[in-house]
Design a protein around this motif. Structure first.
Motif, PDB file in Angstrom:
ATOM      1  N   ARG A 134      -5.555   6.620  -8.999  1.00 49.22           N
ATOM      2  CA  ARG A 134      -4.273   6.261  -8.764  1.00 49.22           C
ATOM      3  C   ARG A 134      -4.137   4.668  -8.339  1.00 49.22           C
ATOM      4  NH1 ARG A 134       1.191   6.014  -9.547  1.00 49.22           N
ATOM      5  NH2 ARG A 134      -0.235   5.235 -11.134  1.00 49.22           N
ATOM      6  N   PHE A 135      -5.152   4.139  -7.714  1.00 47.44           N
ATOM      7  CA  PHE A 135      -5.213   2.750  -7.238  1.00 47.44           C
ATOM      8  C   PHE A 135      -5.688   1.784  -8.622  1.00 47.44           C
ATOM      9  CE2 PHE A 135      -4.117   1.552  -2.987  1.00 47.44           C
ATOM     10  CZ  PHE A 135      -4.120   2.917  -2.437  1.00 47.44           C
TER      11      PHE A 135
ATOM     12  N   PHE B 129      -3.034  -0.256  -9.519  1.00 45.90           N
ATOM     13  CA  PHE B 129      -2.348  -1.250  -8.264  1.00 45.90           C
ATOM     14  C   PHE B 129      -3.149  -2.461  -7.671  1.00 45.90           C
ATOM     15  CE2 PHE B 129      -0.020   2.727  -8.203  1.00 45.90           C
ATOM     16  CZ  PHE B 129       1.253   2.252  -7.997  1.00 45.90           C
TER      17      PHE B 129
ATOM     18  N   LEU C 171      -9.538  11.221  -7.184  1.00 44.68           N
ATOM     19  CA  LEU C 171      -7.995  11.150  -7.729  1.00 44.68           C
ATOM     20  C   LEU C 171      -7.339   9.885  -7.191  1.00 44.68           C
ATOM     21  CD1 LEU C 171      -6.271  14.699  -7.078  1.00 44.68           C
ATOM     22  CD2 LEU C 171      -6.025  13.132  -9.156  1.00 44.68           C
TER      23      LEU C 171
ATOM     24  N   ARG D 119       5.703  11.608 -15.458  1.00 43.68           N
ATOM     25  CA  ARG D 119       4.748  10.419 -16.154  1.00 43.68           C
ATOM     26  C   ARG D 119       5.706   9.508 -16.861  1.00 43.68           C
ATOM     27  NH1 ARG D 119       1.289   6.830 -14.846  1.00 43.68           N
ATOM     28  NH2 ARG D 119       3.212   6.867 -13.723  1.00 43.68           N
TER      29      ARG D 119
ATOM     30  N   LEU E 106      -0.407  12.881  -6.387  1.00 43.13           N
ATOM     31  CA  LEU E 106      -1.317  13.457  -7.113  1.00 43.13           C
ATOM     32  C   LEU E 106      -1.991  14.439  -6.609  1.00 43.13           C
ATOM     33  CD1 LEU E 106      -2.797  10.478  -9.364  1.00 43.13           C
ATOM     34  CD2 LEU E 106      -1.175  11.998  -9.943  1.00 43.13           C
ATOM     35  N   LEU E 107      -2.579  14.212  -5.633  1.00 40.63           N
ATOM     36  CA  LEU E 107      -3.335  15.466  -4.775  1.00 40.63           C
ATOM     37  C   LEU E 107      -2.543  16.777  -4.840  1.00 40.63           C
ATOM     38  CD1 LEU E 107      -5.001  13.217  -2.102  1.00 40.63           C
ATOM     39  CD2 LEU E 107      -6.056  14.597  -3.719  1.00 40.63           C
TER      40      LEU E 107
ATOM     41  N   TYR F  72       3.407   2.609  -1.702  1.00 42.04           N
ATOM     42  CA  TYR F  72       3.646   3.078  -2.963  1.00 42.04           C
ATOM     43  C   TYR F  72       2.410   3.778  -3.605  1.00 42.04           C
ATOM     44  CZ  TYR F  72       6.226   4.103  -7.025  1.00 42.04           C
ATOM     45  OH  TYR F  72       7.171   5.030  -8.172  1.00 42.04           O
ATOM     46  N   PRO F  73       1.286   3.089  -3.699  1.00 46.69           N
ATOM     47  CA  PRO F  73       0.079   3.843  -4.292  1.00 46.69           C
ATOM     48  C   PRO F  73      -0.132   4.938  -3.429  1.00 46.69           C
ATOM     49  CG  PRO F  73      -0.490   1.541  -3.828  1.00 46.69           C
ATOM     50  CD  PRO F  73       1.196   1.686  -3.579  1.00 46.69           C
ATOM     51  N   ILE F  74      -0.420   4.762  -2.028  1.00 46.53           N
ATOM     52  CA  ILE F  74      -0.966   5.934  -1.145  1.00 46.53           C
ATOM     53  C   ILE F  74       0.117   6.996  -1.640  1.00 46.53           C
ATOM     54  CG2 ILE F  74      -0.983   6.472   1.340  1.00 46.53           C
ATOM     55  CD1 ILE F  74      -1.975   3.969   1.703  1.00 46.53           C
TER      56      ILE F  74
ATOM     57  N   PHE G  73      -6.519  17.438 -14.438  1.00 48.59           N
ATOM     58  CA  PHE G  73      -7.374  17.697 -13.149  1.00 48.59           C
ATOM     59  C   PHE G  73      -6.822  18.570 -12.289  1.00 48.59           C
ATOM     60  CE2 PHE G  73      -4.256  13.974 -11.860  1.00 48.59           C
ATOM     61  CZ  PHE G  73      -3.662  14.589 -11.033  1.00 48.59           C
TER      62      PHE G  73
ATOM     63  N   SER H 105      -0.340  12.444 -18.934  1.00 50.27           N
ATOM     64  CA  SER H 105       0.121  13.784 -18.362  1.00 50.27           C
ATOM     65  C   SER H 105      -0.929  14.848 -18.659  1.00 50.27           C
ATOM     66  CB  SER H 105       1.436  14.096 -18.993  1.00 50.27           C
ATOM     67  OG  SER H 105       2.360  13.283 -18.950  1.00 50.27           O
TER      68      SER H 105
ATOM     69  N   PRO I 173       1.762   7.788 -21.743  1.00 48.27           N
ATOM     70  CA  PRO I 173       2.076   8.571 -20.917  1.00 48.27           C
ATOM     71  C   PRO I 173       1.825   9.925 -21.282  1.00 48.27           C
ATOM     72  CG  PRO I 173       4.259   7.430 -21.698  1.00 48.27           C
ATOM     73  CD  PRO I 173       2.796   6.476 -22.270  1.00 48.27           C
TER      74      PRO I 173
ATOM     75  N   LEU J 136       0.572  -1.263  -0.234  1.00 52.04           N
ATOM     76  CA  LEU J 136      -0.018  -0.097  -0.011  1.00 52.04           C
ATOM     77  C   LEU J 136       0.740   1.299  -0.050  1.00 52.04           C
ATOM     78  CD1 LEU J 136      -2.989  -0.816   2.377  1.00 52.04           C
ATOM     79  CD2 LEU J 136      -2.995  -0.317  -0.127  1.00 52.04           C
TER      80      LEU J 136
END
Lengths: 163, 155
Positions: free
Chosen positions: B150-151, B154, B146, A157, A34-35, A26-28, B37, B31, B27, A24
């Motif tokens: 991102r998830f 994963f 958001l 990216r 991102l935020l 890395y994605p968190i 966003f 971007s 990518p 968890l």
């Protein structure tokens, strides 16, 4: 000690292993990154669009620059801190990534940009309100800032897609 | 009617081949999704922070929302073009991805919220406490969109 061996030592630290191998972390951290891009990017866009006269043109520059400064700084700190943690997790991959080095060069240019335009634009927004029209320096600062930010997003990216 | 034939059609469309073509295509589009966003959520967050009393205090929330509207829309347009383009690269995988489904649900809610309750919240006659509440819900909704996005990579 070479840069590569420094990267190897970082790669072997407990923190690096934990972020890389925990399901968890890395994605968190990526989510926080991102935020912070949305927060920092949003504030940066608002300020730059105001300087270019493309948005919020009825507001004094000093209001936009002054009142968003704290949020912009907060977003910047979070984006850099979360980015540093992500980098800490895989320094060896980044060492060999061309996009990463492009991104770091752009970061350096961000610092140069901040120093170069600090006095003339960002530290004295009240002076821009008094000017009969937006000085070319301020517009140049805004355009360069937007270009640098877009470049940072793109190169960032692309790191994930480097072989 | 099943949606699967549509997904397969999309996955073999010209858009999908372009997205899966050169290595840099995905990518680069992604971007611009990020830039979108930042515009969309950044401008909405500015209004929310204003509702919460944290910046641009000399303008009313309604004025601020009005003057940022153009950029909120630009951001939304960028999102709604780059998003489906990315989706086309692998429609079945995204469609069955739980994080993707959660994200899209939250996104629809967030968009709906933004054009109804949020629009009402910035009005001068709205009680400040309700405006603050609406701002917190807005920030929470967009944060969830958001994070769920991102998830996708994963789960």
């Amino acid at each position: 000690m070479s840069l590569l061996s420094i990267c190897e030592s970082i790669q072997n630290t407990d923190l690096s292993v934990a972020i890389r191998e925990g399901a968890l972390y890395y994605p968190i951290i990526g989510g926080v990154h991102l935020l912070a891009i949305a927060l920092f990017g949003g504030m940066l866009l608002a300020v730059d669009l105001r300087l270019l006269g493309w948005g919020m043109s009825s507001y004094p520059v000093s209001d936009v620059v002054g009142q968003l400064r704290a949020w912009k700084r907060f977003g910047f700190v979070v984006v850099v801190a979360s980015g540093a943690l992500l980098a800490w997790a895989e320094p060896l991959k980044l060492y060999h990534s061309k996009s990463f080095w492009i991104k770091m060069t752009l970061m350096l240019l961000v610092a140069v940009h901040a120093l170069a335009f600090r006095q003339s634009v960002y530290a004295n927004p009240a002076k821009l309100d008094e000017a009969p029209s937006m000085p070319a320096t301020a517009k140049l600062a805004a355009a360069l800032s937007l270009a640098l930010w877009v470049g940072l997003v793109l190169s960032g990216r692309l790191i994930a897609f480097d072989a | 009617m099943s949606i699967l034939p549509f997904l397969d059609w999309l996955g073999s469309s010209a858009l999908a081949s372009a997205m899966n073509g050169p290595e840099w295509a995905f990518p680069v589009v992604e971007s611009f999704h990020f830039i979108g966003f930042a515009l969309l959520i950044g401008t909405i967050a500015l209004v929310d922070l204003r509702l919460l009393g944290g910046g641009m205090r000399r303008q009313s929330p309604a004025e601020l929302a009005q003057s940022l509207k153009r950029w909120t829309w630009t951001g939304l347009a960028l999102m709604l073009t780059t998003g489906p383009a990315m989706f086309s690269a692998d429609p079945r995988v995204y469609y069955f991805n739980p994080s993707f489904r959660f994200k899209i649900t939250c996104l629809l809610l967030a968009i709906l919220y933004n054009f109804t309750i949020h629009r009402w919240a910035v009005k001068p006659e709205t009680a400040p406490i309700l405006g603050k509440l609406a701002a917190i819900v807005s920030l929470a909704l967009w944060t969830t969109v958001l994070a769920a996005g991102r998830f996708i990579a994963f789960v």
